[in-house]
Design a protein around this motif. Structure first.
Motif, PDB file in Angstrom:
ATOM      1  N   THR A  68     -42.430  82.578 -21.295  1.00 31.76           N
ATOM      2  CA  THR A  68     -41.927  82.975 -19.974  1.00 31.76           C
ATOM      3  C   THR A  68     -40.724  83.906 -20.099  1.00 31.76           C
ATOM      4  O   THR A  68     -40.127  84.046 -21.177  1.00 31.76           O
ATOM      5  CB  THR A  68     -41.479  81.730 -19.177  1.00 31.76           C
ATOM      6  OG1 THR A  68     -40.332  81.173 -19.853  1.00 31.76           O
ATOM      7  CG2 THR A  68     -42.576  80.686 -19.083  1.00 31.76           C
ATOM      8  N   ASP A  70     -37.797  83.328 -18.845  1.00 35.87           N
ATOM      9  CA  ASP A  70     -36.640  82.483 -19.188  1.00 35.87           C
ATOM     10  C   ASP A  70     -36.583  82.207 -20.695  1.00 35.87           C
ATOM     11  O   ASP A  70     -35.514  82.258 -21.298  1.00 35.87           O
ATOM     12  CB  ASP A  70     -36.691  81.140 -18.425  1.00 35.87           C
ATOM     13  CG  ASP A  70     -36.310  81.309 -16.969  1.00 35.87           C
ATOM     14  OD1 ASP A  70     -35.602  82.282 -16.644  1.00 35.87           O
ATOM     15  OD2 ASP A  70     -36.729  80.479 -16.149  1.00 35.87           O
ATOM     16  N   HIS A  71     -37.742  81.943 -21.300  1.00 37.20           N
ATOM     17  CA  HIS A  71     -37.776  81.723 -22.757  1.00 37.20           C
ATOM     18  C   HIS A  71     -37.286  82.974 -23.481  1.00 37.20           C
ATOM     19  O   HIS A  71     -36.498  82.905 -24.421  1.00 37.20           O
ATOM     20  CB  HIS A  71     -39.204  81.431 -23.243  1.00 37.20           C
ATOM     21  CG  HIS A  71     -39.778  80.136 -22.791  1.00 37.20           C
ATOM     22  ND1 HIS A  71     -41.126  79.992 -22.513  1.00 37.20           N
ATOM     23  CD2 HIS A  71     -39.219  78.929 -22.558  1.00 37.20           C
ATOM     24  CE1 HIS A  71     -41.354  78.735 -22.151  1.00 37.20           C
ATOM     25  NE2 HIS A  71     -40.223  78.084 -22.157  1.00 37.20           N
ATOM     26  N   TYR A  74     -33.618  83.399 -23.289  1.00 36.87           N
ATOM     27  CA  TYR A  74     -32.941  82.440 -24.179  1.00 36.87           C
ATOM     28  C   TYR A  74     -32.914  82.972 -25.629  1.00 36.87           C
ATOM     29  O   TYR A  74     -31.861  83.005 -26.277  1.00 36.87           O
ATOM     30  CB  TYR A  74     -33.658  81.084 -24.124  1.00 36.87           C
ATOM     31  CG  TYR A  74     -33.192  80.127 -25.179  1.00 36.87           C
ATOM     32  CD1 TYR A  74     -31.993  79.438 -25.051  1.00 36.87           C
ATOM     33  CD2 TYR A  74     -33.945  79.943 -26.345  1.00 36.87           C
ATOM     34  CE1 TYR A  74     -31.560  78.575 -26.044  1.00 36.87           C
ATOM     35  CE2 TYR A  74     -33.513  79.082 -27.336  1.00 36.87           C
ATOM     36  CZ  TYR A  74     -32.317  78.395 -27.183  1.00 36.87           C
ATOM     37  OH  TYR A  74     -31.890  77.553 -28.170  1.00 36.87           O
ATOM     38  N   SER A  96     -44.867  89.322 -16.166  1.00 40.21           N
ATOM     39  CA  SER A  96     -43.557  89.634 -15.576  1.00 40.21           C
ATOM     40  C   SER A  96     -43.405  91.115 -15.250  1.00 40.21           C
ATOM     41  O   SER A  96     -42.316  91.538 -14.863  1.00 40.21           O
ATOM     42  CB  SER A  96     -42.440  89.220 -16.532  1.00 40.21           C
ATOM     43  OG  SER A  96     -42.540  87.861 -16.845  1.00 40.21           O
ATOM     44  N   SER A 107     -37.515  91.893 -13.694  1.00 39.30           N
ATOM     45  CA  SER A 107     -37.590  91.251 -15.017  1.00 39.30           C
ATOM     46  C   SER A 107     -36.709  91.983 -16.030  1.00 39.30           C
ATOM     47  O   SER A 107     -35.969  91.355 -16.793  1.00 39.30           O
ATOM     48  CB  SER A 107     -39.035  91.248 -15.525  1.00 39.30           C
ATOM     49  OG  SER A 107     -39.881  90.575 -14.630  1.00 39.30           O
ATOM     50  N   ARG A 110     -33.042  91.344 -15.340  1.00 42.10           N
ATOM     51  CA  ARG A 110     -32.640  89.993 -15.772  1.00 42.10           C
ATOM     52  C   ARG A 110     -32.421  89.964 -17.287  1.00 42.10           C
ATOM     53  O   ARG A 110     -31.438  89.413 -17.773  1.00 42.10           O
ATOM     54  CB  ARG A 110     -33.724  88.964 -15.399  1.00 42.10           C
ATOM     55  CG  ARG A 110     -33.567  88.408 -14.001  1.00 42.10           C
ATOM     56  CD  ARG A 110     -34.286  87.075 -13.875  1.00 42.10           C
ATOM     57  NE  ARG A 110     -33.691  86.045 -14.724  1.00 42.10           N
ATOM     58  CZ  ARG A 110     -34.311  84.927 -15.090  1.00 42.10           C
ATOM     59  NH1 ARG A 110     -35.543  84.681 -14.688  1.00 42.10           N
ATOM     60  NH2 ARG A 110     -33.707  84.040 -15.854  1.00 42.10           N
ATOM     61  N   GLU A 114     -28.654  89.220 -18.414  1.00 45.05           N
ATOM     62  CA  GLU A 114     -28.415  87.859 -18.891  1.00 45.05           C
ATOM     63  C   GLU A 114     -28.329  87.757 -20.413  1.00 45.05           C
ATOM     64  O   GLU A 114     -27.687  86.858 -20.928  1.00 45.05           O
ATOM     65  CB  GLU A 114     -29.502  86.911 -18.355  1.00 45.05           C
ATOM     66  CG  GLU A 114     -29.459  86.779 -16.837  1.00 45.05           C
ATOM     67  CD  GLU A 114     -30.580  85.915 -16.281  1.00 45.05           C
ATOM     68  OE1 GLU A 114     -30.979  84.935 -16.922  1.00 45.05           O
ATOM     69  OE2 GLU A 114     -31.083  86.246 -15.179  1.00 45.05           O
ATOM     70  N   SER A 115     -29.002  88.682 -21.134  1.00 43.51           N
ATOM     71  CA  SER A 115     -28.989  88.560 -22.601  1.00 43.51           C
ATOM     72  C   SER A 115     -28.041  89.545 -23.274  1.00 43.51           C
ATOM     73  O   SER A 115     -27.601  89.318 -24.389  1.00 43.51           O
ATOM     74  CB  SER A 115     -30.398  88.774 -23.165  1.00 43.51           C
ATOM     75  OG  SER A 115     -30.741  90.154 -23.148  1.00 43.51           O
TER      76      SER A 115
END
Ligand code: KIV
Length: 272
Positions: A68, A70-71, A74, A96, A107, A110, A114-115
């Motif tokens: 996903t 989210d994975h 991470y 996505s 996508s 994000r 976020e990363s």
């Protein structure tokens, strides 16, 4: 003389293009976690790809489809924390970005926000043009991926070499030109005949990074677990193994078990 963090010259898309222009091959490996990314970056790798192959090698799935967004974020966040020099690219996962350029842009944003990664990678050519253009227009660098595109494995039905037939080879060349015109900074070419890899790398001016695409492309990428000999059962012709970590780890763990059982570990120097 020690090298300070501030003195480390980070790899950029501009540098990757210059490497192609002067004929210097680009080295790229996948990474999914902090510890390994730190080692690969310190060893001098040019590009780290947080590939959706994490679905296979980290999570044990048969395909890349289940992973996903989210994975991926991470894994990417862990890799970015470790890196001082390499350029970090993150795969946008299956589901996505296909078919909806608004979702594609969301996508990509994000992932970047976020990363802290430096670019995204997407599989496909003309079918995803709108999404690629939308992401690029937001200022996010995009790498393409043509040839064997594992997110479409159920359409192909097999992981065999792609674009052996003239029509598929012509479409691949067309897509590579299209991605260049859109503004992509590079393209991964997976599992295609070496002669086609050569033609695309010669005709298209942005860097072509091959995995099973022969020696004439502008750089090479491998899945880290494959080249280090962790995924023993995976043995495609294009893979060169640089270590046998499966054997080394098995040996080390065997020695540890022996020492624990025999009460040799810990000794008097290994306790408080
Ligand atoms: O996900 C991945 O590891 C990739 C490489 C095979 C290029 O896309």
């Amino acid at each position: 003389m020690s090298i300070h963090k501030a003195d480390i010259k980070k790899v950029t898309t501009h540098q990757l293009q210059e490497m192609k222009n002067r004929g210097e091959k680009i080295s790229m490996l996948t990474a999914y976690d902090y510890s390994m990314a730190r080692i690969l970056d310190a060893a001098g790798i040019d590009v780290l790809l947080v590939g959706d192959s994490a679905s296979n090698v980290m999570a044990g799935n048969e395909t890349t489809l289940p992973i996903t967004l989210d994975h991926m974020i991470y894994h990417a966040t862990s890799v970015v924390r470790a890196v001082e020099r390499a350029f970090v690219i993150v795969d946008i996962p299956f589901g996505s970005y296909q078919g909806d350029s608004t979702e594609a842009l969301r996508s990509a944003i994000r992932i970047m926000k976020e990363s802290g990664a430096h670019a995204v990678k997407m599989e496909g050519g003309s079918e995803i043009r709108e999404s690629v253009e939308r992401i690029l227009s937001a200022g996010v660098p995009v790498m393409g991926h043509l040839g064997l595109t594992p997110q479409s494995i159920y359409k192909f039905g097999t992981y065999t070499v792609r674009a052996r037939e003239e029509a598929e080879a012509a479409k691949l060349l067309e897509d590579a030109h299209l991605l260049e015109e859109c503004g992509c900074f590079g393209i991964v070419l997976e599992k295609i005949p070496a002669e086609l890899g050569k033609k695309v790398a010669e005709e298209v001016s942005i860097p072509m990074i091959g995995i099973g695409a022969g020696p004439h492309v502008d750089g090479q990428v491998l899945v880290m677990q494959d080249m280090l000999g962790i995924t023993k059962e995976f043995q495609p012709r294009f893979l060169r193994r640089y270590a046998d970590l499966d054997a080394m780890i098995t040996d080390a763990v065997g020695n540890y078990i022996r020492d624990v059982k025999s009460k040799d570990f810990p000794n008097e120097n290994e306790q408080y």
